[in-house]
Scaffold this motif. Structure first.
Motif, PDB file in Angstrom:
ATOM      1  N   GLU A   1      -0.125   6.423   9.554  1.00  0.00           N
ATOM      2  CA  GLU A   1       0.494   5.560  10.561  1.00  0.00           C
ATOM      3  C   GLU A   1      -0.551   4.637  11.183  1.00  0.00           C
ATOM      4  O   GLU A   1      -0.296   3.454  11.425  1.00  0.00           O
ATOM      5  CB  GLU A   1       1.159   6.413  11.633  1.00  0.00           C
ATOM      6  N   LYS A   2      -1.734   5.181  11.426  1.00  0.00           N
ATOM      7  CA  LYS A   2      -2.824   4.371  11.964  1.00  0.00           C
ATOM      8  C   LYS A   2      -3.286   3.329  10.938  1.00  0.00           C
ATOM      9  O   LYS A   2      -3.633   2.203  11.305  1.00  0.00           O
ATOM     10  CB  LYS A   2      -3.986   5.264  12.388  1.00  0.00           C
ATOM     11  N   PHE A   3      -3.266   3.745   9.669  1.00  0.00           N
ATOM     12  CA  PHE A   3      -3.631   2.798   8.613  1.00  0.00           C
ATOM     13  C   PHE A   3      -2.658   1.622   8.597  1.00  0.00           C
ATOM     14  O   PHE A   3      -3.076   0.459   8.474  1.00  0.00           O
ATOM     15  CB  PHE A   3      -3.631   3.489   7.246  1.00  0.00           C
ATOM     16  N   ARG A   4      -1.365   1.921   8.696  1.00  0.00           N
ATOM     17  CA  ARG A   4      -0.370   0.848   8.706  1.00  0.00           C
ATOM     18  C   ARG A   4      -0.630  -0.126   9.862  1.00  0.00           C
ATOM     19  O   ARG A   4      -0.622  -1.346   9.666  1.00  0.00           O
ATOM     20  CB  ARG A   4       1.040   1.426   8.823  1.00  0.00           C
TER      21      ARG A   4
ATOM     22  N   TYR B   1       0.864  -1.175   0.000  1.00  0.00           N
ATOM     23  CA  TYR B   1       0.000   0.000   0.000  1.00  0.00           C
ATOM     24  C   TYR B   1       0.904   1.229   0.000  1.00  0.00           C
ATOM     25  O   TYR B   1       1.828   1.321   0.813  1.00  0.00           O
ATOM     26  CB  TYR B   1      -0.916   0.012   1.224  1.00  0.00           C
ATOM     27  N   ALA B   2       0.651   2.153  -0.918  1.00  0.00           N
ATOM     28  CA  ALA B   2       1.517   3.317  -1.076  1.00  0.00           C
ATOM     29  C   ALA B   2       0.708   4.605  -1.151  1.00  0.00           C
ATOM     30  O   ALA B   2      -0.462   4.599  -1.569  1.00  0.00           O
ATOM     31  CB  ALA B   2       2.374   3.169  -2.330  1.00  0.00           C
ATOM     32  N   SER B   3       1.335   5.715  -0.758  1.00  0.00           N
ATOM     33  CA  SER B   3       0.686   7.021  -0.774  1.00  0.00           C
ATOM     34  C   SER B   3       1.557   8.037  -1.507  1.00  0.00           C
ATOM     35  O   SER B   3       2.780   7.882  -1.605  1.00  0.00           O
ATOM     36  CB  SER B   3       0.433   7.508   0.654  1.00  0.00           C
ATOM     37  N   GLY B   4       0.902   9.077  -2.007  1.00  0.00           N
ATOM     38  CA  GLY B   4       1.607  10.157  -2.670  1.00  0.00           C
ATOM     39  C   GLY B   4       1.941  11.283  -1.708  1.00  0.00           C
ATOM     40  O   GLY B   4       1.601  11.237  -0.520  1.00  0.00           O
ATOM     41  N   GLN B   5       2.594  12.308  -2.223  1.00  0.00           N
ATOM     42  CA  GLN B   5       3.061  13.423  -1.401  1.00  0.00           C
ATOM     43  C   GLN B   5       1.940  14.113  -0.627  1.00  0.00           C
ATOM     44  O   GLN B   5       2.096  14.479   0.540  1.00  0.00           O
ATOM     45  CB  GLN B   5       3.769  14.458  -2.274  1.00  0.00           C
ATOM     46  N   GLN B   6       0.798  14.309  -1.274  1.00  0.00           N
ATOM     47  CA  GLN B   6      -0.293  15.037  -0.636  1.00  0.00           C
ATOM     48  C   GLN B   6      -0.786  14.324   0.615  1.00  0.00           C
ATOM     49  O   GLN B   6      -0.926  14.942   1.678  1.00  0.00           O
ATOM     50  CB  GLN B   6      -1.454  15.228  -1.613  1.00  0.00           C
ATOM     51  N   ALA B   7      -1.033  13.030   0.501  1.00  0.00           N
ATOM     52  CA  ALA B   7      -1.518  12.273   1.655  1.00  0.00           C
ATOM     53  C   ALA B   7      -0.467  12.214   2.757  1.00  0.00           C
ATOM     54  O   ALA B   7      -0.785  12.340   3.941  1.00  0.00           O
ATOM     55  CB  ALA B   7      -1.912  10.863   1.226  1.00  0.00           C
ATOM     56  N   VAL B   8       0.799  12.027   2.368  1.00  0.00           N
ATOM     57  CA  VAL B   8       1.874  11.959   3.365  1.00  0.00           C
ATOM     58  C   VAL B   8       1.994  13.278   4.118  1.00  0.00           C
ATOM     59  O   VAL B   8       2.211  13.308   5.339  1.00  0.00           O
ATOM     60  CB  VAL B   8       3.214  11.604   2.687  1.00  0.00           C
ATOM     61  N   ALA B   9       1.822  14.397   3.415  1.00  0.00           N
ATOM     62  CA  ALA B   9       1.944  15.708   4.041  1.00  0.00           C
ATOM     63  C   ALA B   9       0.743  16.057   4.907  1.00  0.00           C
ATOM     64  O   ALA B   9       0.890  16.637   5.989  1.00  0.00           O
ATOM     65  CB  ALA B   9       2.129  16.785   2.971  1.00  0.00           C
TER      66      ALA B   9
END
Length: 323
Positions: A247-250, A232-240
């Protein structure tokens, strides 16, 4: 050519669906808990999605204060693009397209593990296969020289693992005509004889056997062994904007994956239902869902891709994995 370990079999079908704009902030549907953070997560359309759905159904994500909204994106490049643009907060991405994206400078971050081929009973969990028509006269990978082979996407997981098998059999991969077809279309094409072989994932390979086709081999486990399959991966917008939620998703995703591993029959039944197949869960290759994301395994996959010529050099994953 020395082949390093790779467990990079993805379950993906090349049919791009429209992506809805993701919800933002701490909001929820009418009547829901306003304290829940909404995360939009793409699904791949296979049995591997089952752990995510079980996590939703069993309240595992809700326990972390998350509301998960799913969107089907069965084409890996579309999932990568959706994560990159912020159209989804989290994308289900096969590990090979993720590595390709990072190597091209796409700012993606691996958030959690999805599924993998474990060290123990590796072949048991290899749910991908090269399928041929029994009337084709193809009995080994050596017979695929000059043939038409269907894969879900070019330069993706299936092309990588099939290339490895061809090289091992002494076949020049350049002699093969690669065709991008989703799993359903590929199965029909191999049945009709319009193509010579198809790369299929579970439960499509089980359906192929039921339709009288034969499995030529399972190239991932045979050629590479243990390792990651999907993440599962995220882009810059979600990470920011949603770092704490990710972290809760992980945490929740790995709990859901552990639950799926402990309740395999329930998980496979859920996956078969989600995929829309009329087959028994017992006919489906079991999935081993990841309970952690190991950074070193991405290096192993990238090293193999480099050996096979899919990458010029290994990318730097130091900023591509969520701490």
């Amino acid at each position: 050519m020395k082949l390093r370990k790779l467990g990079s079999l993805a379950v993906c079908a090349a049919a791009t669906l429209a992506v809805a704009a993701c919800s933002g902030g701490s909001t929820s549907a009418a009547g829901g808990d306003s304290s829940e953070t909404v995360l939009t997560v793409s699904t791949i359309g296979s049995v591997a999605d089952a752990a995510l759905q079980l996590g939703i159904d069993r309240g595992i994500f809700a326990e972390e204060g998350l509301k998960i909204e799913t969107i089907p994106l069965t084409n890996p490049p579309a999932a990568v693009a959706a994560a990159q643009s912020g159209e989804v907060d989290v994308a289900f991405v096969p590990v090979v397209p993720f590595i390709n994206a990072v190597s091209q400078g796409v700012p993606l971050t691996a958030v959690a593990g999805a599924d993998e081929l474990p060290a123990k009973d590796t072949a048991k969990f290899d749910d991908g296969a090269i399928v041929v028509n029994p009337d084709s006269g193809i009995d080994s990978f050596a017979d695929l020289a000059g043939k038409k082979i269907a894969i879900p996407a070019r330069k993706g997981v299936y092309e990588v693992v099939t290339t490895a098998a061809l090289v091992k059999a002494g076949v020049d991969p350049a002699s093969v005509e690669w065709l991008s077809l989703d799993f359903a279309a590929a199965l029909e094409a191999v049945k009709s004889g319009s193509i010579d072989a198809a790369s299929l994932s579970s439960p499509f390979n089980a359906q192929a056997l039921g339709d009288g086709m034969k499995i030529l081999g399972k190239p991932t486990a045979e050629a590479f062994g243990e390792g990651p399959v999907d993440i599962y991966a995220s882009g810059q917008q979600a990470v920011a904007e949603k770092a704490e939620a990710l972290e809760k998703f992980r945490t929740a995703m790995h709990k859901a994956n552990a639950y799926a591993n402990e309740h395999v029959d329930d998980a496979l039944a859920t996956g078969v239902k989600m995929a829309g197949f009329d087959i028994k869960p017992s006919e489906v290759t079991p999935v081993y869902w990841s309970t952690e994301l190991k950074p070193e395994t991405l290096d192993e996959v990238a090293a193999t891709m480099t050996d096979l010529g899919f990458l010029k050099e290994k990318p730097d994953f130091s900023k591509a994995i969520m701490k």
